[in-house]
Design a protein around this motif. Structure first.
Motif, PDB file in Angstrom:
ATOM      1  N   LEU A   1       0.831  -1.200   0.000  1.00 29.60           N
ATOM      2  CA  LEU A   1       0.000   0.000   0.000  1.00 29.60           C
ATOM      3  C   LEU A   1       0.871   1.256   0.000  1.00 29.60           C
ATOM      4  O   LEU A   1       0.568   2.225  -0.713  1.00 29.60           O
ATOM      5  CB  LEU A   1      -0.935   0.000   1.205  1.00 29.60           C
ATOM      6  CG  LEU A   1      -1.855   1.229   1.331  1.00 29.60           C
ATOM      7  CD1 LEU A   1      -2.702   1.399   0.074  1.00 29.60           C
ATOM      8  CD2 LEU A   1      -2.728   1.133   2.566  1.00 29.60           C
ATOM      9  N   ARG A   2       1.946   1.253   0.759  1.00 27.84           N
ATOM     10  CA  ARG A   2       2.821   2.433   0.781  1.00 27.84           C
ATOM     11  C   ARG A   2       3.409   2.701  -0.603  1.00 27.84           C
ATOM     12  O   ARG A   2       3.478   3.842  -1.060  1.00 27.84           O
ATOM     13  CB  ARG A   2       3.934   2.258   1.805  1.00 27.84           C
ATOM     14  CG  ARG A   2       3.464   2.259   3.250  1.00 27.84           C
ATOM     15  CD  ARG A   2       4.612   2.536   4.208  1.00 27.84           C
ATOM     16  NE  ARG A   2       5.694   1.569   4.062  1.00 27.84           N
ATOM     17  CZ  ARG A   2       5.800   0.436   4.755  1.00 27.84           C
ATOM     18  NH1 ARG A   2       4.851   0.121   5.636  1.00 27.84           N
ATOM     19  NH2 ARG A   2       6.825  -0.377   4.577  1.00 27.84           N
ATOM     20  N   LEU A   3       3.829   1.641  -1.283  1.00 30.63           N
ATOM     21  CA  LEU A   3       4.359   1.812  -2.632  1.00 30.63           C
ATOM     22  C   LEU A   3       3.284   2.327  -3.585  1.00 30.63           C
ATOM     23  O   LEU A   3       3.542   3.196  -4.437  1.00 30.63           O
ATOM     24  CB  LEU A   3       4.929   0.492  -3.146  1.00 30.63           C
ATOM     25  CG  LEU A   3       6.243   0.019  -2.511  1.00 30.63           C
ATOM     26  CD1 LEU A   3       6.558  -1.402  -2.943  1.00 30.63           C
ATOM     27  CD2 LEU A   3       7.394   0.955  -2.877  1.00 30.63           C
TER      28      LEU A   3
ATOM     29  N   PHE B   1      -5.537  11.068  -0.272  1.00 29.97           N
ATOM     30  CA  PHE B   1      -4.668  11.909   0.539  1.00 29.97           C
ATOM     31  C   PHE B   1      -3.292  12.045  -0.099  1.00 29.97           C
ATOM     32  O   PHE B   1      -2.741  13.151  -0.214  1.00 29.97           O
ATOM     33  CB  PHE B   1      -4.535  11.317   1.946  1.00 29.97           C
ATOM     34  CG  PHE B   1      -3.481  11.977   2.788  1.00 29.97           C
ATOM     35  CD1 PHE B   1      -3.772  13.137   3.489  1.00 29.97           C
ATOM     36  CD2 PHE B   1      -2.202  11.458   2.877  1.00 29.97           C
ATOM     37  CE1 PHE B   1      -2.807  13.760   4.262  1.00 29.97           C
ATOM     38  CE2 PHE B   1      -1.226  12.068   3.645  1.00 29.97           C
ATOM     39  CZ  PHE B   1      -1.532  13.221   4.349  1.00 29.97           C
ATOM     40  N   ALA B   2      -2.727  10.923  -0.527  1.00 25.06           N
ATOM     41  CA  ALA B   2      -1.397  10.959  -1.143  1.00 25.06           C
ATOM     42  C   ALA B   2      -1.409  11.798  -2.416  1.00 25.06           C
ATOM     43  O   ALA B   2      -0.501  12.600  -2.665  1.00 25.06           O
ATOM     44  CB  ALA B   2      -0.924   9.539  -1.445  1.00 25.06           C
ATOM     45  N   GLN B   3      -2.448  11.614  -3.247  1.00 21.28           N
ATOM     46  CA  GLN B   3      -2.537  12.365  -4.496  1.00 21.28           C
ATOM     47  C   GLN B   3      -2.641  13.862  -4.249  1.00 21.28           C
ATOM     48  O   GLN B   3      -1.925  14.663  -4.847  1.00 21.28           O
ATOM     49  CB  GLN B   3      -3.744  11.897  -5.308  1.00 21.28           C
ATOM     50  CG  GLN B   3      -3.582  10.527  -5.932  1.00 21.28           C
ATOM     51  CD  GLN B   3      -4.847  10.125  -6.658  1.00 21.28           C
ATOM     52  OE1 GLN B   3      -5.754   9.556  -6.069  1.00 21.28           O
ATOM     53  NE2 GLN B   3      -4.908  10.425  -7.937  1.00 21.28           N
ATOM     54  N   THR B   4      -3.549  14.247  -3.375  1.00 19.74           N
ATOM     55  CA  THR B   4      -3.807  15.668  -3.209  1.00 19.74           C
ATOM     56  C   THR B   4      -2.772  16.360  -2.336  1.00 19.74           C
ATOM     57  O   THR B   4      -2.561  17.571  -2.484  1.00 19.74           O
ATOM     58  CB  THR B   4      -5.211  15.899  -2.634  1.00 19.74           C
ATOM     59  OG1 THR B   4      -5.379  15.102  -1.458  1.00 19.74           O
ATOM     60  CG2 THR B   4      -6.273  15.540  -3.644  1.00 19.74           C
TER      61      THR B   4
ATOM     62  N   ILE C   1       6.387  -3.087  -7.090  1.00 15.93           N
ATOM     63  CA  ILE C   1       5.083  -3.672  -6.754  1.00 15.93           C
ATOM     64  C   ILE C   1       4.831  -4.901  -7.615  1.00 15.93           C
ATOM     65  O   ILE C   1       5.057  -4.887  -8.821  1.00 15.93           O
ATOM     66  CB  ILE C   1       3.944  -2.651  -6.986  1.00 15.93           C
ATOM     67  CG1 ILE C   1       4.041  -1.514  -5.976  1.00 15.93           C
ATOM     68  CG2 ILE C   1       2.584  -3.327  -6.867  1.00 15.93           C
ATOM     69  CD1 ILE C   1       2.972  -0.454  -6.161  1.00 15.93           C
ATOM     70  N   ALA C   2       4.335  -5.954  -6.994  1.00 15.36           N
ATOM     71  CA  ALA C   2       3.929  -7.164  -7.729  1.00 15.36           C
ATOM     72  C   ALA C   2       2.428  -7.348  -7.544  1.00 15.36           C
ATOM     73  O   ALA C   2       1.978  -7.825  -6.498  1.00 15.36           O
ATOM     74  CB  ALA C   2       4.688  -8.380  -7.221  1.00 15.36           C
ATOM     75  N   LEU C   3       1.659  -6.919  -8.540  1.00 14.45           N
ATOM     76  CA  LEU C   3       0.203  -7.076  -8.499  1.00 14.45           C
ATOM     77  C   LEU C   3      -0.243  -7.695  -9.819  1.00 14.45           C
ATOM     78  O   LEU C   3      -0.731  -7.017 -10.711  1.00 14.45           O
ATOM     79  CB  LEU C   3      -0.481  -5.718  -8.294  1.00 14.45           C
ATOM     80  CG  LEU C   3      -0.413  -5.094  -6.902  1.00 14.45           C
ATOM     81  CD1 LEU C   3      -0.989  -3.683  -6.915  1.00 14.45           C
ATOM     82  CD2 LEU C   3      -1.159  -5.951  -5.882  1.00 14.45           C
TER      83      LEU C   3
END
Length: 458
Positions: A234-236, A373-376, A431-433
């Motif tokens: 999630l942090r990544l 939050f991260a985006q804005t 990230i591995a998704l």
């Protein structure tokens, strides 16, 4: 899992239309409107946008948590969409309405309006994002939803970027009030259109989101957000989203200045720049989805944004008369923004599943709140820096800024945009998704809840 009805899949795009119309109008034209129409300095515009986006960053996690905890027979997310509709319409109109205020009154008015607009935006947009993760648990269906959402984002952005520029003169003459009345009327057109899309999503999704009726858990308070941040994935992903959308904030705020003052285009032609960007993005959209289905979402992000960063740097080169290069960069660069939107929204839904597996709770609202939050938070910094840079370069509006101001605009459009992509590329590369990862998570959740459990069931 049965595929979503077509009306639900396409109706889901209405919420993104609602966001894109006004978000694009705000990020691409609000600063220009204040400096070249209202007559305010760029520092006031940058400050108003920074305060609003900073407030938005604080508010979004709280709204996400509240929507997770909301319990009603109409679902968790729909009531938030309906409650925000009228305030969103009103504040969207006020953004581009000048009541003739000057001095301290004007310095207070616009930041307050921006704060109110961001509040109404957040009340619907964070629950709207969480709704997408709840409508389907299928990997391909989620990518399809993200693709539809991105398509409506592009269409809404077209209206938001072009309608005020194209309509303000016509409406001002028709209403007999001049340029400022024309901008207010054009803002009303955008506000009503955006709110209509929001209501479409609310209507078509009714009865489709899972109904959660058990009492809210104490763990779903503010500490829940901190608990989610323990997840490295999630942090990544927050880094991917924050630094993937930041360049759009810079480009959106600076593009009209670049088109008018560097390329020498009239306002009407400047609107064609945004039209070309968004239409070419729609053309790139199926390509992005096909690549994501083949190589995975995180790798698609890295591929397209790396190319985008290089292309953006090339905006150092064109000037008056270099039309072919300028338009080629617009056509090609839009692919990167499409990749950010499709892959980012798709990965968020998959991360929400992972967090359910880890924490034992459905927490789409909290996940989307943190993502917003991260985006804005980064957007607040980016927009503020754009306003400060223009002010430091001596830009004060008008038709003929000096060489220093034009150089600042050129640097912001090129290197000043590309540099924000680099941290996001680094995060996405770690990230591995993949589809296989998602299938494994869904199998483990099915074992925990039972094979017939729906998203949101306990």
């Amino acid at each position: 899992m049965n595929p979503l009805p077509r009306r639900v899949r396409w109706g889901y795009g209405g919420g993104e239309w609602a966001n894109a119309v006004m978000w694009t109008a705000f990020t691409t034209l609000f600063l220009y409107y204040l400096t070249d129409v209202v007559g305010a300095g760029p520092a006031l515009g940058g400050f108003a946008m920074m305060v609003g986006t900073a407030w938005n960053a604080i508010l979004q996690p709280w709204v996400g948590l509240r929507s997770d905890r909301h319990r009603s027979g109409r679902g968790r997310r729909g009531p938030f969409l309906l409650a925000a509709a009228l305030p969103y319409a009103l504040t969207s109109w006020l953004l581009f309405t000048d009541f003739g205020l000057t001095g301290a009154a004007r310095a207070v008015y616009y930041p307050v309006v921006v704060l109110a607009w961001f509040t109404s935006l957040t009340v619907f947009y964070v629950p709207y994002g969480a709704l997408g993760a709840e409508l389907s648990t299928d990997y391909a269906e989620r990518t399809a939803l993200a693709t539809v959402r991105t398509a409506f984002s592009q269409l809404g952005a077209l209206l938001g970027a072009i309608a005020p520029l194209a309509l303000h003169g016509v409406l001002g003459d028709a209403l007999g009030g001049g340029d400022r009345v024309g901008w207010s009327a054009a803002g009303a057109v955008c506000a009503l259109s955006a709110t209509g899309g929001l209501l479409v999503t609310w209507r078509t999704s009714r009865g489709c989101e899972p109904v959660v009726v058990e009492p809210a858990e104490d763990a779903q308070g503010p500490r829940a957000s901190l608990e989610l941040l323990r997840s490295p994935t999630l942090r990544l992903l927050l880094g991917v989203l924050a630094f993937g959308w930041a360049p759009l904030g810079v480009t959106g705020a600076v593009a009209i200045y670049f088109a008018v003052h560097v390329m020498g285009y009239a306002e009407g032609t400047a609107s064609l720049v945004m039209l070309t960007w968004f239409v070419s993005g729609l053309v790139w959209l199926p390509v992005v989805r096909r690549v994501a289905d083949r190589i995975g979402t995180s790798r698609t992000y890295v591929l397209f944004t790396s190319v985008w960063a290089v292309l953006q740097c090339l905006f150092l080169l064109p000037g008056r008369g270099d039309d072919a290069l300028f338009w080629a960069l617009i056509l090609l660069g839009s692919a990167g923004s499409m990749a950010v939107a499709v892959t980012g929204w798709s990965m968020l839904a998959d991360v929400a599943d992972r967090e359910e597996l880890r924490t034992g709770r459905r927490c789409e609202g909290a996940v989307y709140g943190l993502a917003a939050f991260a985006q804005t938070a980064v957007a607040a910094l980016v927009v503020w820096l754009v306003g400060l840079t223009l002010a430091a370069a001596g830009y004060s509006g008008g038709d003929d800024p000096d060489a220093g101001a034009r150089t600042a605009i050129r640097v912001l459009m090129s290197v000043g945009t590309a540099i924000w992509l680099l941290p996001g590329i680094w995060c996405a590369g770690r990230i591995a998704l993949t589809r296989a990862d998602h299938a494994q998570v869904r199998r483990e959740l099915a074992n925990r809840h039972g094979p017939d459990a729906k998203v949101g069931d306990r």
